[in-house]
Design a protein around this motif. Structure first.
Motif, PDB file in Angstrom:
ATOM      1  N   ARG A 135       0.788  -1.223   0.000  1.00  0.00           N
ATOM      2  CA  ARG A 135       0.000   0.000   0.000  1.00  0.00           C
ATOM      3  C   ARG A 135       0.824   1.278   0.000  1.00  0.00           C
ATOM      4  NH1 ARG A 135      -3.705   0.821  -2.648  1.00  0.00           N
ATOM      5  NH2 ARG A 135      -4.038   2.732  -1.479  1.00  0.00           N
ATOM      6  N   VAL A 136       1.965   1.282   0.695  1.00  0.00           N
ATOM      7  CA  VAL A 136       2.802   2.471   0.612  1.00  0.00           C
ATOM      8  C   VAL A 136       3.414   2.486  -0.781  1.00  0.00           C
ATOM      9  CG1 VAL A 136       4.670   3.798   1.666  1.00  0.00           C
ATOM     10  CG2 VAL A 136       3.285   2.290   3.059  1.00  0.00           C
ATOM     11  N   GLY A 137       3.677   1.270  -1.241  1.00  0.00           N
ATOM     12  CA  GLY A 137       3.964   1.088  -2.647  1.00  0.00           C
ATOM     13  C   GLY A 137       5.359   1.435  -3.083  1.00  0.00           C
ATOM     14  N   PRO A 138       5.922   0.595  -3.933  1.00  0.00           N
ATOM     15  CA  PRO A 138       7.255   0.860  -4.469  1.00  0.00           C
ATOM     16  C   PRO A 138       7.230   1.840  -5.637  1.00  0.00           C
ATOM     17  CG  PRO A 138       6.481  -1.308  -5.163  1.00  0.00           C
ATOM     18  CD  PRO A 138       5.368  -0.691  -4.369  1.00  0.00           C
ATOM     19  N   ARG A 139       6.073   2.469  -5.900  1.00  0.00           N
ATOM     20  CA  ARG A 139       6.000   3.359  -7.067  1.00  0.00           C
ATOM     21  C   ARG A 139       6.890   4.586  -6.901  1.00  0.00           C
ATOM     22  NH1 ARG A 139       6.049  -0.132  -9.797  1.00  0.00           N
ATOM     23  NH2 ARG A 139       6.208   1.395 -11.439  1.00  0.00           N
ATOM     24  N   ASN A 140       7.083   5.030  -5.648  1.00  0.00           N
ATOM     25  CA  ASN A 140       7.966   6.173  -5.438  1.00  0.00           C
ATOM     26  C   ASN A 140       9.371   5.848  -5.923  1.00  0.00           C
ATOM     27  OD1 ASN A 140       5.772   7.248  -4.196  1.00  0.00           O
ATOM     28  ND2 ASN A 140       6.617   7.238  -2.123  1.00  0.00           N
ATOM     29  N   GLY A 141       9.856   4.684  -5.567  1.00  0.00           N
ATOM     30  CA  GLY A 141      11.195   4.256  -5.972  1.00  0.00           C
ATOM     31  C   GLY A 141      11.305   4.148  -7.487  1.00  0.00           C
ATOM     32  N   ALA A 142      10.241   3.649  -8.127  1.00  0.00           N
ATOM     33  CA  ALA A 142      10.261   3.505  -9.586  1.00  0.00           C
ATOM     34  C   ALA A 142      10.408   4.866 -10.257  1.00  0.00           C
ATOM     35  CB  ALA A 142       8.980   2.798 -10.058  1.00  0.00           C
ATOM     36  N   ALA A 143       9.781   5.884  -9.670  1.00  0.00           N
ATOM     37  CA  ALA A 143       9.897   7.242 -10.233  1.00  0.00           C
ATOM     38  C   ALA A 143      11.339   7.750 -10.124  1.00  0.00           C
ATOM     39  CB  ALA A 143       8.938   8.190  -9.510  1.00  0.00           C
ATOM     40  N   VAL A 144      11.980   7.420  -8.984  1.00  0.00           N
ATOM     41  CA  VAL A 144      13.373   7.832  -8.787  1.00  0.00           C
ATOM     42  C   VAL A 144      14.277   7.167  -9.832  1.00  0.00           C
ATOM     43  CG1 VAL A 144      15.364   7.678  -7.213  1.00  0.00           C
ATOM     44  CG2 VAL A 144      13.095   8.286  -6.308  1.00  0.00           C
ATOM     45  N   VAL A 145      14.077   5.852 -10.034  1.00  0.00           N
ATOM     46  CA  VAL A 145      14.915   5.118 -10.987  1.00  0.00           C
ATOM     47  C   VAL A 145      14.693   5.642 -12.417  1.00  0.00           C
ATOM     48  CG1 VAL A 145      15.321   2.861 -12.059  1.00  0.00           C
ATOM     49  CG2 VAL A 145      15.071   3.040  -9.565  1.00  0.00           C
ATOM     50  N   ALA A 146      13.433   5.848 -12.793  1.00  0.00           N
ATOM     51  CA  ALA A 146      13.135   6.307 -14.155  1.00  0.00           C
ATOM     52  C   ALA A 146      13.778   7.674 -14.414  1.00  0.00           C
ATOM     53  CB  ALA A 146      11.623   6.387 -14.362  1.00  0.00           C
ATOM     54  N   LYS A 147      13.762   8.523 -13.387  1.00  0.00           N
ATOM     55  CA  LYS A 147      14.373   9.850 -13.548  1.00  0.00           C
ATOM     56  C   LYS A 147      15.899   9.731 -13.640  1.00  0.00           C
ATOM     57  CE  LYS A 147      13.869  14.583 -11.759  1.00  0.00           C
ATOM     58  NZ  LYS A 147      13.389  15.102 -13.062  1.00  0.00           N
ATOM     59  N   ALA A 148      16.447   8.806 -12.856  1.00  0.00           N
ATOM     60  CA  ALA A 148      17.904   8.600 -12.901  1.00  0.00           C
ATOM     61  C   ALA A 148      18.347   8.109 -14.286  1.00  0.00           C
ATOM     62  CB  ALA A 148      18.317   7.592 -11.824  1.00  0.00           C
ATOM     63  N   TRP A 149      17.512   7.268 -14.902  1.00  0.00           N
ATOM     64  CA  TRP A 149      17.822   6.752 -16.244  1.00  0.00           C
ATOM     65  C   TRP A 149      17.742   7.854 -17.295  1.00  0.00           C
ATOM     66  CZ3 TRP A 149      14.190   1.813 -16.249  1.00  0.00           C
ATOM     67  CH2 TRP A 149      14.842   0.769 -15.565  1.00  0.00           C
ATOM     68  N   SER A 150      16.828   8.820 -17.091  1.00  0.00           N
ATOM     69  CA  SER A 150      16.511   9.802 -18.132  1.00  0.00           C
ATOM     70  C   SER A 150      17.310  11.092 -18.015  1.00  0.00           C
ATOM     71  CB  SER A 150      15.025  10.193 -18.056  1.00  0.00           C
ATOM     72  OG  SER A 150      14.225   9.060 -17.967  1.00  0.00           O
ATOM     73  N   ASP A 151      17.718  11.403 -16.783  1.00  0.00           N
ATOM     74  CA  ASP A 151      18.255  12.739 -16.532  1.00  0.00           C
ATOM     75  C   ASP A 151      19.631  12.621 -15.873  1.00  0.00           C
ATOM     76  OD1 ASP A 151      18.846  15.241 -15.509  1.00  0.00           O
ATOM     77  OD2 ASP A 151      16.843  15.596 -14.671  1.00  0.00           O
TER      78      ASP A 151
ATOM     79  N   ALA B 114      21.825  14.749 -15.013  1.00  0.00           N
ATOM     80  CA  ALA B 114      22.099  15.697 -13.919  1.00  0.00           C
ATOM     81  C   ALA B 114      21.463  15.185 -12.624  1.00  0.00           C
ATOM     82  CB  ALA B 114      21.548  17.080 -14.268  1.00  0.00           C
ATOM     83  N   TYR B 115      20.267  14.581 -12.754  1.00  0.00           N
ATOM     84  CA  TYR B 115      19.597  14.023 -11.572  1.00  0.00           C
ATOM     85  C   TYR B 115      20.387  12.838 -11.018  1.00  0.00           C
ATOM     86  CZ  TYR B 115      16.059  12.231  -8.413  1.00  0.00           C
ATOM     87  OH  TYR B 115      15.414  11.808  -7.278  1.00  0.00           O
ATOM     88  N   LEU B 116      20.896  11.996 -11.922  1.00  0.00           N
ATOM     89  CA  LEU B 116      21.710  10.854 -11.489  1.00  0.00           C
ATOM     90  C   LEU B 116      22.934  11.335 -10.704  1.00  0.00           C
ATOM     91  CD1 LEU B 116      22.364   7.825 -11.460  1.00  0.00           C
ATOM     92  CD2 LEU B 116      23.386   8.084 -13.731  1.00  0.00           C
ATOM     93  N   ASP B 117      23.545  12.411 -11.186  1.00  0.00           N
ATOM     94  CA  ASP B 117      24.689  12.975 -10.461  1.00  0.00           C
ATOM     95  C   ASP B 117      24.293  13.413  -9.052  1.00  0.00           C
ATOM     96  OD1 ASP B 117      26.607  12.574 -12.351  1.00  0.00           O
ATOM     97  OD2 ASP B 117      26.452  14.570 -13.256  1.00  0.00           O
ATOM     98  N   ARG B 118      23.139  14.036  -8.953  1.00  0.00           N
ATOM     99  CA  ARG B 118      22.692  14.490  -7.630  1.00  0.00           C
ATOM    100  C   ARG B 118      22.400  13.291  -6.720  1.00  0.00           C
ATOM    101  NH1 ARG B 118      19.831  18.094 -10.787  1.00  0.00           N
ATOM    102  NH2 ARG B 118      17.720  17.448 -10.220  1.00  0.00           N
ATOM    103  N   LEU B 119      21.859  12.229  -7.309  1.00  0.00           N
ATOM    104  CA  LEU B 119      21.609  11.003  -6.529  1.00  0.00           C
ATOM    105  C   LEU B 119      22.915  10.419  -6.001  1.00  0.00           C
ATOM    106  CD1 LEU B 119      19.005   8.853  -8.521  1.00  0.00           C
ATOM    107  CD2 LEU B 119      18.734   9.651  -6.167  1.00  0.00           C
ATOM    108  N   ARG B 120      23.935  10.420  -6.865  1.00  0.00           N
ATOM    109  CA  ARG B 120      25.238   9.872  -6.448  1.00  0.00           C
ATOM    110  C   ARG B 120      25.841  10.714  -5.330  1.00  0.00           C
ATOM    111  NH1 ARG B 120      27.164   9.273 -12.675  1.00  0.00           N
ATOM    112  NH2 ARG B 120      26.586   7.081 -13.009  1.00  0.00           N
ATOM    113  N   GLU B 121      25.664  12.000  -5.460  1.00  0.00           N
ATOM    114  CA  GLU B 121      26.233  12.962  -4.512  1.00  0.00           C
ATOM    115  C   GLU B 121      25.526  12.883  -3.154  1.00  0.00           C
ATOM    116  OE1 GLU B 121      29.032  15.882  -3.793  1.00  0.00           O
ATOM    117  OE2 GLU B 121      28.698  14.854  -5.692  1.00  0.00           O
TER     118      GLU B 121
END
Lengths: 113, 207
Positions: B49-65, B67-74
């Motif tokens: 119910r809390v759902g893994p969809r939040n995580g999926a949004a993070v991964v999809a953004k990391a794949w696409s962007d 600059a976002y991936l860099d911020r995630l690494r940082e």
């Protein structure tokens, strides 16, 4: 009473699109324990709702209210005593055993009693 | 094990509500008032119910962007917070990226060490004693049970979560998705792929 019926009876349970939501895993276990003990006939759901409601009310009136499921848990411990399932002394003893088990368990291994 | 992962203590801790729940639950099971299987069943009904969809949004953004991936690494905690996903207790998040050479997998000895804000409630198997010990001792066998076979020579890294540090696996982006949007990509990202017990779905596996 099923989990679904139990939910319908207590309107204040936090939920999203009609389903309960939990901020942390232990909250889901606390919810499940109350539902399960009711299913097993240890207490009726109206007894649960009354006891929980009273605790919720008392807590809201106190200075620093606990979280919803902390109050739920307090009710569960009280019900455990009221129905002779587990006393405060037993809980205190068991709590010590778990802490000792954690202390002798290296990180990376499951904690077992 | 990740070589740059260190603990500031050498044994496990149980505290707060986690300790209280284990205490009462173990007493009730021992006395026969509670059937652990039935309890798991109730929890499982609600675990997504809390759902893994939040995580999926993070991964999809990391794949696409990039600059976002860099911020995630940082600073993964802050980058995930940008999308509005924050923990109540300020857990530190770190991403571990799968590559053609490396597969990452996450485990924890305590059931509370799981990145709830992005993955929701942990599945029952994640908290089970066999998974917690075998993920470390024989990760290949565990992966095989999840139906995952890795290419020969791929290194498996197992990350042991703590109360202070939670890991999110960034699975490899499937081939053939170059022109996909973030929301399309998110459909490929399963909960298990973000724990490392699965891979992202292939384009022909989604309807």
């Amino acid at each position: 009473m099923s989990a679904r019926e139990a939910l319908a009876e207590i309107a204040s349970i936090p939920r999203d699109c009609g389903e309960p939501v939990f901020a942390e895993p232990w909250e889901a276990r606390a919810f499940a324990l109350a539902v399960h003990l009711n299913e097993r006939g240890v207490f009726t759901w109206s007894e649960w709702a009354d006891a929980f409601g009273a605790n919720l009310k008392a807590n809201t009136q106190a200075g620093e209210p606990g979280s919803y499921y902390e109050i739920w848990w307090q009710t569960l411990e009280e019900m455990g005593e009221r129905h002779g399932l587990a006393s405060a002394v037993e809980r205190s003893h068991r709590s010590g055993e778990w802490q000792a088990a954690a202390a002798r368990t290296p990180h990376g291994k499951p904690i077992e009693l | 094990m990740g070589k740059d992962h260190s603990h500031d203590h050498d044994h496990s801790h149980l505290d707060g509500m986690e300790l209280k729940v284990r205490t009462l639950e173990s007493l009730l099971v021992e006395k026969g008032y509670v059937d652990p299987g039935a309890l798991d069943e109730i929890v499982e009904t609600y675990e997504t119910r809390v759902g893994p969809r939040n995580g999926a949004a993070v991964v999809a953004k990391a794949w696409s962007d990039p600059a976002y991936l860099d911020r995630l690494r940082e600073n993964a905690t802050a980058a995930i917070g940008e999308l509005g996903f924050t923990g109540r207790q300020g857990e530190h998040m770190r991403i571990v990226e799968n590559t053609p050479e490396i597969h990452n997998m996450v485990v924890c000895t305590l059931c509370s060490c799981y990145p709830w804000p992005v993955l929701g409630l942990p599945p029952v198997w994640y908290k089970s004693a066999p998974y917690r010990s075998r993920a470390v001792s024989e990760p290949e066998a565990v992966l095989a049970e999840f139906g995952v076979t890795l290419p020969e020579g791929k290194t498996i890294r197992v990350w042991d979560s703590t109360a202070e540090m939670r890991y999110l696996v960034i699975p490899e982006r499937p081939a053939g998705t170059e022109d996909w949007s973030e929301s399309q990509l998110a459909e490929l990202v399963t909960r298990d792929s973000m724990i490392g017990t699965g891979l992202a779905l292939l384009p022909d596996e989604v309807a």
